[in-house]
Scaffold this motif. Structure first.
Motif, PDB file in Angstrom:
ATOM      1  N   PHE A 186       0.849  -1.191   0.000  1.00 27.42           N
ATOM      2  CA  PHE A 186       0.000   0.000   0.000  1.00 27.42           C
ATOM      3  C   PHE A 186       0.876   1.230   0.000  1.00 27.42           C
ATOM      4  CE2 PHE A 186       0.617  -1.410   4.375  1.00 27.42           C
ATOM      5  CZ  PHE A 186       0.991  -0.254   5.044  1.00 27.42           C
ATOM      6  N   SER A 187       0.313   2.343  -0.457  1.00 24.84           N
ATOM      7  CA  SER A 187       1.044   3.613  -0.477  1.00 24.84           C
ATOM      8  C   SER A 187       0.060   4.740  -0.208  1.00 24.84           C
ATOM      9  CB  SER A 187       1.767   3.815  -1.809  1.00 24.84           C
ATOM     10  OG  SER A 187       0.852   3.912  -2.875  1.00 24.84           O
ATOM     11  N   LYS A 188       0.588   5.945  -0.060  1.00 18.64           N
ATOM     12  CA  LYS A 188      -0.259   7.075   0.312  1.00 18.64           C
ATOM     13  C   LYS A 188      -1.245   7.453  -0.795  1.00 18.64           C
ATOM     14  CE  LYS A 188       0.615   8.568   4.501  1.00 18.64           C
ATOM     15  NZ  LYS A 188       0.897   7.247   5.042  1.00 18.64           N
ATOM     16  N   CYS A 189      -0.741   7.646  -2.026  1.00 22.14           N
ATOM     17  CA  CYS A 189      -1.591   8.140  -3.115  1.00 22.14           C
ATOM     18  C   CYS A 189      -1.075   7.587  -4.437  1.00 22.14           C
ATOM     19  CB  CYS A 189      -1.576   9.671  -3.138  1.00 22.14           C
ATOM     20  SG  CYS A 189      -2.500  10.404  -4.509  1.00 22.14           S
ATOM     21  N   CYS A 190      -1.911   6.820  -5.122  1.00 20.50           N
ATOM     22  CA  CYS A 190      -1.468   6.189  -6.370  1.00 20.50           C
ATOM     23  C   CYS A 190      -1.390   7.182  -7.528  1.00 20.50           C
ATOM     24  CB  CYS A 190      -2.375   5.018  -6.732  1.00 20.50           C
ATOM     25  SG  CYS A 190      -4.051   5.493  -7.234  1.00 20.50           S
ATOM     26  N   GLY A 191      -2.011   8.348  -7.383  1.00 20.29           N
ATOM     27  CA  GLY A 191      -2.003   9.321  -8.476  1.00 20.29           C
ATOM     28  C   GLY A 191      -3.033   9.038  -9.546  1.00 20.29           C
ATOM     29  N   GLY A 192      -3.945   8.111  -9.270  1.00 17.87           N
ATOM     30  CA  GLY A 192      -5.030   7.815 -10.198  1.00 17.87           C
ATOM     31  C   GLY A 192      -4.916   6.484 -10.901  1.00 17.87           C
ATOM     32  N   ALA A 193      -3.758   5.808 -10.808  1.00 17.31           N
ATOM     33  CA  ALA A 193      -3.568   4.527 -11.490  1.00 17.31           C
ATOM     34  C   ALA A 193      -2.705   3.616 -10.622  1.00 17.31           C
ATOM     35  CB  ALA A 193      -2.911   4.739 -12.856  1.00 17.31           C
TER      36      ALA A 193
ATOM     37  N   VAL B 248      13.511   6.071 -19.536  1.00 19.93           N
ATOM     38  CA  VAL B 248      13.874   4.887 -20.304  1.00 19.93           C
ATOM     39  C   VAL B 248      12.741   3.882 -20.306  1.00 19.93           C
ATOM     40  CG1 VAL B 248      15.487   2.933 -20.460  1.00 19.93           C
ATOM     41  CG2 VAL B 248      16.332   5.214 -19.855  1.00 19.93           C
ATOM     42  N   GLU B 249      12.131   3.674 -19.135  1.00 19.38           N
ATOM     43  CA  GLU B 249      11.048   2.695 -19.017  1.00 19.38           C
ATOM     44  C   GLU B 249      10.076   3.153 -17.946  1.00 19.38           C
ATOM     45  OE1 GLU B 249      10.367  -2.057 -17.901  1.00 19.38           O
ATOM     46  OE2 GLU B 249      12.399  -1.230 -18.083  1.00 19.38           O
ATOM     47  N   ARG B 250       8.792   3.032 -18.259  1.00 17.77           N
ATOM     48  CA  ARG B 250       7.735   3.382 -17.306  1.00 17.77           C
ATOM     49  C   ARG B 250       6.870   2.168 -17.020  1.00 17.77           C
ATOM     50  NH1 ARG B 250       7.042   8.865 -16.293  1.00 17.77           N
ATOM     51  NH2 ARG B 250       8.081  10.264 -17.776  1.00 17.77           N
ATOM     52  N   GLY B 251       6.268   2.176 -15.826  1.00 11.76           N
ATOM     53  CA  GLY B 251       5.292   1.162 -15.473  1.00 11.76           C
ATOM     54  C   GLY B 251       3.903   1.578 -15.896  1.00 11.76           C
ATOM     55  N   VAL B 252       2.913   0.774 -15.537  1.00 12.56           N
ATOM     56  CA  VAL B 252       1.547   0.974 -16.011  1.00 12.56           C
ATOM     57  C   VAL B 252       0.864   2.166 -15.358  1.00 12.56           C
ATOM     58  CG1 VAL B 252       1.230  -1.439 -16.641  1.00 12.56           C
ATOM     59  CG2 VAL B 252       0.680  -0.699 -14.310  1.00 12.56           C
ATOM     60  N   SER B 253       1.444   2.725 -14.276  1.00 10.71           N
ATOM     61  CA  SER B 253       0.882   3.937 -13.661  1.00 10.71           C
ATOM     62  C   SER B 253       1.618   5.189 -14.129  1.00 10.71           C
ATOM     63  CB  SER B 253       0.990   3.847 -12.128  1.00 10.71           C
ATOM     64  OG  SER B 253       2.342   4.002 -11.714  1.00 10.71           O
ATOM     65  N   GLY B 254       2.569   5.024 -15.043  1.00 12.19           N
ATOM     66  CA  GLY B 254       3.400   6.138 -15.483  1.00 12.19           C
ATOM     67  C   GLY B 254       4.648   6.326 -14.643  1.00 12.19           C
ATOM     68  N   ARG B 255       4.813   5.515 -13.595  1.00  9.25           N
ATOM     69  CA  ARG B 255       6.004   5.634 -12.766  1.00  9.25           C
ATOM     70  C   ARG B 255       7.237   5.153 -13.533  1.00  9.25           C
ATOM     71  NH1 ARG B 255       1.907   5.607  -9.329  1.00  9.25           N
ATOM     72  NH2 ARG B 255       2.164   6.582  -7.274  1.00  9.25           N
TER      73      ARG B 255
ATOM     74  N   GLY C 181       1.161  11.586  -7.607  1.00  9.60           N
ATOM     75  CA  GLY C 181       1.068  10.589  -6.550  1.00  9.60           C
ATOM     76  C   GLY C 181       2.161  10.694  -5.508  1.00  9.60           C
ATOM     77  N   TRP C 182       2.002   9.869  -4.474  1.00  7.90           N
ATOM     78  CA  TRP C 182       2.901   9.859  -3.319  1.00  7.90           C
ATOM     79  C   TRP C 182       3.134   8.400  -2.933  1.00  7.90           C
ATOM     80  CZ3 TRP C 182       1.387  12.536   1.972  1.00  7.90           C
ATOM     81  CH2 TRP C 182       2.444  12.403   2.872  1.00  7.90           C
ATOM     82  N   GLY C 183       4.336   7.903  -3.240  1.00  7.42           N
ATOM     83  CA  GLY C 183       4.653   6.516  -2.960  1.00  7.42           C
ATOM     84  C   GLY C 183       4.700   5.682  -4.223  1.00  7.42           C
ATOM     85  N   HIS C 184       4.809   4.363  -4.030  1.00  9.48           N
ATOM     86  CA  HIS C 184       5.025   3.458  -5.167  1.00  9.48           C
ATOM     87  C   HIS C 184       3.756   3.149  -5.949  1.00  9.48           C
ATOM     88  CE1 HIS C 184       3.377   0.455  -2.460  1.00  9.48           C
ATOM     89  NE2 HIS C 184       4.371   0.640  -1.603  1.00  9.48           N
ATOM     90  N   GLY C 185       2.583   3.360  -5.376  1.00  5.99           N
ATOM     91  CA  GLY C 185       1.338   3.182  -6.117  1.00  5.99           C
ATOM     92  C   GLY C 185       0.868   1.751  -6.274  1.00  5.99           C
ATOM     93  N   VAL C 186       1.502   0.799  -5.575  1.00  7.88           N
ATOM     94  CA  VAL C 186       1.127  -0.614  -5.689  1.00  7.88           C
ATOM     95  C   VAL C 186       0.139  -0.963  -4.580  1.00  7.88           C
ATOM     96  CG1 VAL C 186       1.979  -2.992  -5.684  1.00  7.88           C
ATOM     97  CG2 VAL C 186       3.367  -1.169  -6.688  1.00  7.88           C
ATOM     98  N   GLY C 187      -0.939  -1.659  -4.933  1.00  6.98           N
ATOM     99  CA  GLY C 187      -1.914  -2.092  -3.934  1.00  6.98           C
ATOM    100  C   GLY C 187      -2.822  -0.965  -3.484  1.00  6.98           C
ATOM    101  N   LEU C 188      -3.188  -0.999  -2.209  1.00  4.31           N
ATOM    102  CA  LEU C 188      -4.161  -0.036  -1.698  1.00  4.31           C
ATOM    103  C   LEU C 188      -3.601   1.378  -1.689  1.00  4.31           C
ATOM    104  CD1 LEU C 188      -6.776  -0.341   0.979  1.00  4.31           C
ATOM    105  CD2 LEU C 188      -5.032   1.386   1.410  1.00  4.31           C
ATOM    106  N   CYS C 189      -4.390   2.299  -2.190  1.00  5.45           N
ATOM    107  CA  CYS C 189      -4.090   3.737  -2.151  1.00  5.45           C
ATOM    108  C   CYS C 189      -4.810   4.291  -0.922  1.00  5.45           C
ATOM    109  CB  CYS C 189      -4.590   4.384  -3.436  1.00  5.45           C
ATOM    110  SG  CYS C 189      -4.591   6.192  -3.447  1.00  5.45           S
ATOM    111  N   GLN C 190      -4.049   4.714   0.085  1.00  2.01           N
ATOM    112  CA  GLN C 190      -4.664   5.084   1.354  1.00  2.01           C
ATOM    113  C   GLN C 190      -5.638   6.253   1.217  1.00  2.01           C
ATOM    114  OE1 GLN C 190      -0.857   5.457   3.451  1.00  2.01           O
ATOM    115  NE2 GLN C 190      -1.541   3.890   4.868  1.00  2.01           N
TER     116      GLN C 190
END
Length: 440
Positions: free
Chosen positions: A227-234, A338-345, A401-410
C-alpha cells in the motif's frame, strides 16, 4: 492456528535509555523504572554486567508498557525527527553492527491496532480502518511466511537479489528481507508502528477486533498486500518496484469506479498527458476532513500530492545527485525516461552528465537519487529550461502521486470509506481478484 507474535525492530543506537512503566521480569529479577543499556565491545552493558541478549517480559501482558527515549521516525524523509514512544509487550535487546537494537515482541493483533493508528489517523472511518487492518495483517503474515497450506507446512520463499549493476546501469529495489534478527522494522521501510504513542481510539480497536485473523488471499496464499499514500489515479504493478514477479492481485487499474478507462502510461506521450492533467480518481481530493482522517500531523506537512512540481537549479541538482548516489556526473545534461510502469512511474531513468552517463532504477532508487529525502513518486515528466551551450539551467519535475502506487491507495481508500463503501468492497477494488479469508 493461533495468533502469532511479531518481533519489531524499533531503535538502533550505541546507547538506549528506556523506562519500564510497570514491573517486568528479567533473569529472575523484577525490575521497573528508568534503565540504560550500552554497547560495550560486542556485548550489552546493563547494571554493570555484560550480556549477549536481554529480554524484559511484562508481569501483566495486557497492561504493562515501556517507553523508549529518542526514537527516530520518518528516517530519511523531510520530516525526520525523534520522539519518545510507548509500547505494550516485551522488550528485547541484541547486538547488531556495533550498536544495540531494541526490539518489541508483541502479538500480531496489538501490533496491528498500533499500525493502523500510526500509518493513518485513528479518527479515520471504521470501514477504512477495517480495510487497513486486513491489509496490514496480510502484509505482515506474508512476511512471516504464514500461509494456509493444505499440508499444514509453512512456505519458505528463497531470498532474491535486490540489485544488479553494470557499467551503464544501476538497478536496485528495497525489501524488508534486509532485517535478519527481527521480522519487521517500525518505520516506513516496512509499516509505521509507534506502539501506543499515538493513542488508538475505540474505533481503531474495533477495526482490529472485528476483522481478527482476516487476510486477503490469492491462489491459497496470503497476499503481499502493498500500500502507499496516493497512487495518483492509477495502480502500479509489483514488478515495477521490486523483484520481477507478477502478482495477479497487484495489476494495472484506474482508481475509480465510474471511469475505468486507463491509457497505456508506459508510452511516454500518454504518461506526459496523464501526469500534466488531473484525471478523476478516488484519490484526487483536497477534502481536508478526509485527509485529516488518513494523514497524521507530520504527513499533513506534505501538500499537493496528487499532482506536484519540483524545480532544481543546475548546480543544486548536480550536487544532490552526487551526494545521494556517490557518482560524479558533472553537470547534468539530461534526465531521460527509459522505461515506465503501467501507472506512469519511471522504472528506469537515464542520467546524462558531462562526466558520466548511467541508467538508474527502480522507482525508489530514482526517488532517493533525486531528493534529499524521498521524491514523492517516480511518476514524473521533465522540463529543461534556460539551456546554455547544451547545459540546462533548471530542471522542472511535474509529478503524480505519493509513494510506489502498488496495492491499496490510502487516500483513495479513505474517500471510498467516506462515500459509503464497505471494507471488503474497498479491499477488492485495490486487490484484483483476491478473496478475504480468516486464518485464526
Amino acid at each position: 492456528m493461533n495468533e502469532p507474535q511479531v518481533h519489531v525492530g524499533i531503535l538502533f543506537e550505541p546507547q538506549i535509555a528506556f523506562e519500564l512503566l510497570a514491573p517486568y521480569h528479567i533473569n529472575g529479577q523484577e525490575v521497573s523504572g528508568t534503565q540504560v543499556v550500552s554497547y560495550d565491545n560486542g556485548s550489552i552493558l546493563w547494571n554493570g554486567a555484560l550480556y549477549q541478549e536481554l529480554l524484559f517480559t511484562p508481569l501483566t501482558d495486557a497492561t504493562s508498557s515501556f517507553e523508549l527515549f529518542d526514537v527516530t521516525i520518518g528516517i530519511n524523509f523531510h520530516w525526520e525527527r525523534k520522539e519518545n514512544q510507548r509500547f505494550l509487550g516485551s522488550l528485547k535487546f541484541i547486538v547488531e553492527h556495533e550498536k544495540l537494537t531494541g526490539i518489541n515482541v508483541i502479538g500480531v493483533e496489538d501490533y496491528l491496532t498500533s499500525v493502523i493508528s500510526s500509518e493513518m489517523s485513528a479518527k479515520a472511518s471504521l470501514e477504512l480502518l477495517k480495510a487497513h487492518a486486513v491489509i496490514s495483517r496480510s502484509w505482515l503474515l506474508d512476511k512471516l511466511n504464514i500461509t494456509k497450506q493444505p499440508d499444514g507446512k509453512t512456505e519458505v520463499r528463497p531470498s532474491a537479489p535486490t540489485f544488479y549493476v553494470t557499467d551503464s546501469e544501476f538497478i536496485k529495489w528495497y525489501e524488508c528481507d534486509a532485517h535478519i534478527h527481527f521480522d519487521v522494522c517500525a518505520d516506513d521501510h516496512c509499516q509505521r508502528y509507534q506502539g501506543i504513542t499515538r493513542a488508538s481510539t475505540p474505533l481503531a480497536a474495533e477495526a482490529t477486533s472485528s476483522t481478527r485473523g482476516e487476510v486477503i488471499m490469492s491462489d491459497g496464499n496470503v497476499c503481499d498486500a502493498r500500500f502507499s499514500k496516493c497512487c495518483g489515479g492509477a495502480f502500479e504493478e509489483f514488478a515495477s518496484c521490486w523483484a520481477t514477479v507478477s502478482h495477479s492481485y497487484l495489476q494495472k487499474k484506474r482508481d475509480s469506479q465510474t471511469n475505468t478507462e486507463l491509457p497505456d502510461l508506459r508510452i511516454e506521450s500518454e504518461a506526459d498527458r496523464w501526469i500534466r492533467t488531473s484525471p478523476e480518481a478516488f484519490c484526487n481530493t483536497t477534502d481536508k476532513q478526509v485527509l485529516a482522517q488518513v494523514l497524521n500531523n507530520y504527513d499533513q506537512e506534505t501538500t499537493d500530492f496528487y499532482r506536484w512540481k519540483v524545480t532544481y537549479e543546475q548546480a543544486a541538482l548536480s550536487k544532490l545527485i552526487f551526494e545521494r548516489s556517490g557518482i560524479d556526473y558533472g553537470q547534468i545534461i539530461d534526465l531521460i525516461p527509459v522505461e515506465r510502469g503501467v501507472s506512469g512511474r519511471l522504472i528506469k531513468l537515464k542520467i546524462v552528465g558531462s562526466k558520466r552517463t548511467m541508467t538508474i532504477g527502480k522507482e525508489l532508487e530514482i526517488r532517493r537519487t533525486l531528493s534529499a529525502s524521498h521524491l514523492y513518486s517516480s511518476a514524473f515528466v521533465i522540463d529543461k529550461v534556460d539551456t546554455v551551450e547544451g547545459v540546462p539551467g533548471q530542471f522542472i519535475l511535474t509529478g503524480a502521486g505519493w509513494g510506489h502506487g502498488v496495492g491499496l491507495c490510502q487516500i483513495g481508500a479513505a474517500v471510498m470509506g467516506e462515500q459509503g463503501y464497505a471494507y471488503d468492497e474497498i479491499l477488492l477494488h485495490y486487490y484484483i481478484g483476491a478473496t478475504i479469508d480468516k486464518l485464526y
